[in-house]
Each structure stands twice: as structure tokens, then as C-alpha cells.
Design an enzyme around this catalytic site. Structure first.
Site, PDB file in Angstrom:
ATOM      1  N   PRO A   1       0.817  -1.218   0.000  1.00 42.45           N
ATOM      2  CA  PRO A   1       0.000   0.000   0.000  1.00 42.45           C
ATOM      3  C   PRO A   1       0.851   1.269   0.000  1.00 42.45           C
ATOM      4  CG  PRO A   1      -0.179  -1.169   2.108  1.00 42.45           C
ATOM      5  CD  PRO A   1       0.600  -2.046   1.185  1.00 42.45           C
TER       6      PRO A   1
ATOM      7  N   ARG B   1      -3.371  -9.456 -20.284  1.00 44.38           N
ATOM      8  CA  ARG B   1      -4.325  -9.207 -21.376  1.00 44.38           C
ATOM      9  C   ARG B   1      -3.754  -8.262 -22.431  1.00 44.38           C
ATOM     10  NH1 ARG B   1      -7.239  -4.473 -20.873  1.00 44.38           N
ATOM     11  NH2 ARG B   1      -9.028  -5.168 -22.069  1.00 44.38           N
TER      12      ARG B   1
ATOM     13  N   GLU C   1       3.252  -6.720   8.544  1.00 44.25           N
ATOM     14  CA  GLU C   1       3.591  -5.297   8.429  1.00 44.25           C
ATOM     15  C   GLU C   1       4.533  -5.023   7.268  1.00 44.25           C
ATOM     16  OE1 GLU C   1       2.060  -2.876  10.370  1.00 44.25           O
ATOM     17  OE2 GLU C   1       0.930  -4.712  10.791  1.00 44.25           O
TER      18      GLU C   1
ATOM     19  N   ASP D   1     -10.137   0.636 -24.335  1.00 49.36           N
ATOM     20  CA  ASP D   1     -10.273   0.472 -22.887  1.00 49.36           C
ATOM     21  C   ASP D   1     -10.387   1.824 -22.200  1.00 49.36           C
ATOM     22  OD1 ASP D   1      -9.882  -2.249 -22.921  1.00 49.36           O
ATOM     23  OD2 ASP D   1      -7.754  -2.138 -22.412  1.00 49.36           O
TER      24      ASP D   1
HETATM   25  N1  ADE Z   1      -0.781  -5.027   0.007  1.00 48.70           N
HETATM   26  C1  ADE Z   1      -1.638  -4.597   0.951  1.00 48.70           C
HETATM   27  N2  ADE Z   1      -2.390  -3.594   0.495  1.00 48.70           N
HETATM   28  C2  ADE Z   1      -1.992  -3.369  -0.800  1.00 48.70           C
HETATM   29  C3  ADE Z   1      -2.374  -2.443  -1.796  1.00 48.70           C
HETATM   30  N3  ADE Z   1      -3.325  -1.521  -1.591  1.00 48.70           N
HETATM   31  N4  ADE Z   1      -1.744  -2.494  -2.977  1.00 48.70           N
HETATM   32  C4  ADE Z   1      -0.774  -3.404  -3.191  1.00 48.70           C
HETATM   33  N5  ADE Z   1      -0.377  -4.289  -2.281  1.00 48.70           N
HETATM   34  C5  ADE Z   1      -0.971  -4.276  -1.085  1.00 48.70           C
END
Ligand code: ADE
Length: 282
Positions: free
Chosen positions: A123, A192, A150, A207
């Protein structure tokens, strides 16, 4: 293209065998290896994580396990499980296959580089976009490192840059339990676009995001359903009018749902006049 995924939940990657990706495997356009990170764990408990230095909640994935795993996968000496297509019947063409049309890549060639690409879903990574998907579709070998808890000890990522070109990417502003589902998302978006996999380059060019706008609505038969009509212009047979209508629907949807995309999209005078009308509430 070859994809290798390192994970503590190999079964999570099973969807890669199905549908379009299964078809790509069947055709030999794609190979997928899935590797259980625990096979590189050295203690009796096969542990892959430990408590964080500096304290705090959660666990951090261990460098002594990830380091050898990434070395072995980069060198092609990791055994893992080679995914087989779940679809061994796929000789019949899809409706959007174009016989005799040579597949054209999006990116003609990438810079001379021997190092494989390492994608680390997190994230905290840079947002993954359609432009990244197009770029990754030109790769020969992509390795995915799935973190859990984590995250992975940062030295693993820093050290991997000696063996790989490393990209830390996020699939959205929310937190998943781990990287596996992000790998499914990225792999599908990339595969794809491999020339010859979807068959029809035009369907990629139309797309959403390809021209910086969202795609407008689509309709099929019957013309009337539950009292709702297909927009008349689509059955008019006038291709110029259909194209203009589709363009306006695309502008309208983008204006309503993702107005920030308009700043970067390529717009002509007619598009701008239409957006002006929308802005004035016409
Ligand atoms: N791992 C945990 N959350 C994630 C996200 N939003 N994007 C990519 N990998 C992740």
C-alpha cells in the site's frame, strides 16, 4: 512472458490458471511459477517473520528468508509449482480474435536490460496504472514478492536492486491483508495486453484510461428490455454519429465520475465545447 510469484499462500494464486490467463498458458504465451516462501525458511518452525525493531504491532518478514528466495528465483533455480491451465479445450477462437492479424506490441522494445523486473505490491507503493500495465506487458520475466503482516524488512528491497529492477506498487488507497490479491490484479491487467493474448488490439485501444478517459456505456440485443430502450443512435447505422455519441458519453462519464482525469486527457475543440455544456448544466 514468465511470471514467478513468491508467497506464503501459494493456493491464493490459483486463479491465474483460469480464464484469459489460463488461455495464455495453454497457448504458450505465458508461464507461471508459484513459490512457497517457507521453503526458504531455515528453522524448525519454518518461520518467515519476526517482531519489528523499535517495537510496535505486527510482524516483519525476515531478510534471511526473502534474500535467498529472490536470488534463487532470479537465477531460475527455484523449483516451485508450475501452474497449468485449467482450460485445456481452448483451440476455438474467441469472438474478438482476428485471424491473420499480426499482434502488435504496445511498447516496441524496452531498453537493453538483463535484470528481471521485481514487483513488490504494497500500500506504500506508487499507484499502479494502465500505463504501467502497458509497460510491464513488454517484459520477459516478472517476479512478484508478496508481503504479509507489516511488510518485508526494507533491506530485502534495497538488496534486490542488485539483481532486479524493483518497483513497489499499490493497487489503491486501501490496505489488503497481503500482496497476493494485488498480484492477481496486476497480472490480469498486464497479461491481457501481451500481443496475441486478447486477440484484438482495438479492444485495448478502446479500454478505459487508454486515451485518458473512462469508457462510456455499452449495449447489446434486445433493443428493448424491461421497458428500457437502447439509445437510438446506436441502431442508426451512421458510424460518424455513433463515434461522436460514444466520445460524448465517455466525456460525460469522466466529467461525472473522475473529473481530475480531464486535465490530462487529449481533448479537441468539439470535446471542450461539450464539456463546457456539461459544466453549465445543459
Ligand atoms: N498489500 C496490501 N495492500 C496493498 C495495496 N493496496 N496495494 C498493493 N499491495 C498491497
Amino acid at each position: 512472458m514468465r511470471l514467478d510469484v513468491i508467497t506464503i499462500f501459494p493456493e491464493y494464486l490459483d486463479p491465474l490458471r483460469h480464464a484469459l490467463l489460463g488461455k495464455a498458458i495453454e497457448r504458450g504465451a505465458l508461464q507461471v511459477g508459484v513459490h512457497d516462501l517457507r521453503s526458504w525458511a531455515t528453522d524448525v518452525h519454518k518461520s518467515v517473520d519476526d517482531s519489528p525493531f523499535g517495537g510496535g504491532p505486527g510482524m516483519v518478514m525476515k531478510p534471511e528468508v526473502w534474500g535467498p528466495a529472490l536470488d534463487d528465483v532470479a537465477a531460475g533455480r527455484a523449483e516451485g509449482q508450475e501452474l497449468e491451465s485449467s482450460l485445456p479445450h481452448l483451440n476455438k477462437p474467441r469472438h474478438d480474435d482476428i485471424e491473420g492479424v499480426a499482434p502488435t506490441p504496445y511498447v516496441e522494445s524496452r531498453p537493453e536490460e538483463d535484470k528481471p523486473l521485481l514487483i513488490v505490491p504494497t500500500p506504500t507503493g506508487k499507484p499502479f496504472t494502465q500505463a504501467d500495465a502497458r509497460e510491464f506487458a513488454a517484459e520477459e520475466h516478472i517476479v512478484f514478492a508478496c508481503g504479509r503482516y507489516e511488510g518485508i524488512d526494507q533491506r530485502v528491497i534495497d538488496d534486490a536492486a542488485r539483481t532486479y529492477r524493483v518497483r513497489e506498487v499499490s493497487i489503491g488507497d486501501y490496505v489488503l491483508i497481503g500482496g497476493e490479491v494485488a498480484v492477481l490484479v496486476i497480472a490480469e491487467a498486464v497479461v491481457r495486453l501481451i500481443p496475441g493474448v486478447l486477440g484484438n488490439k482495438r479492444s485495448h485501444e478502446e479500454d478505459s484510461f487508454s486515451d485518458g478517459l473512462l469508457e462510456g456505456p455499452s449495449y447489446t440485443k434486445p433493443r428493448q428490455w424491461r421497458g428500457l430502450e437502447v439509445p437510438e443512435v446506436l441502431t442508426s447505422g451512421n458510424h460518424a454519429l455513433v463515434d461522436r455519441w460514444r466520445r460524448e458519453q465517455s466525456l460525460k462519464r469522466t466529467f461525472e465520475r473522475r473529473p481530475e482525469l480531464l486535465a490530462k486527457a487529449e481533448l479537441d475543440a468539439q470535446d471542450k465545447a461539450y464539456l463546457e455544456e456539461l459544466d453549465n448544466g445543459d
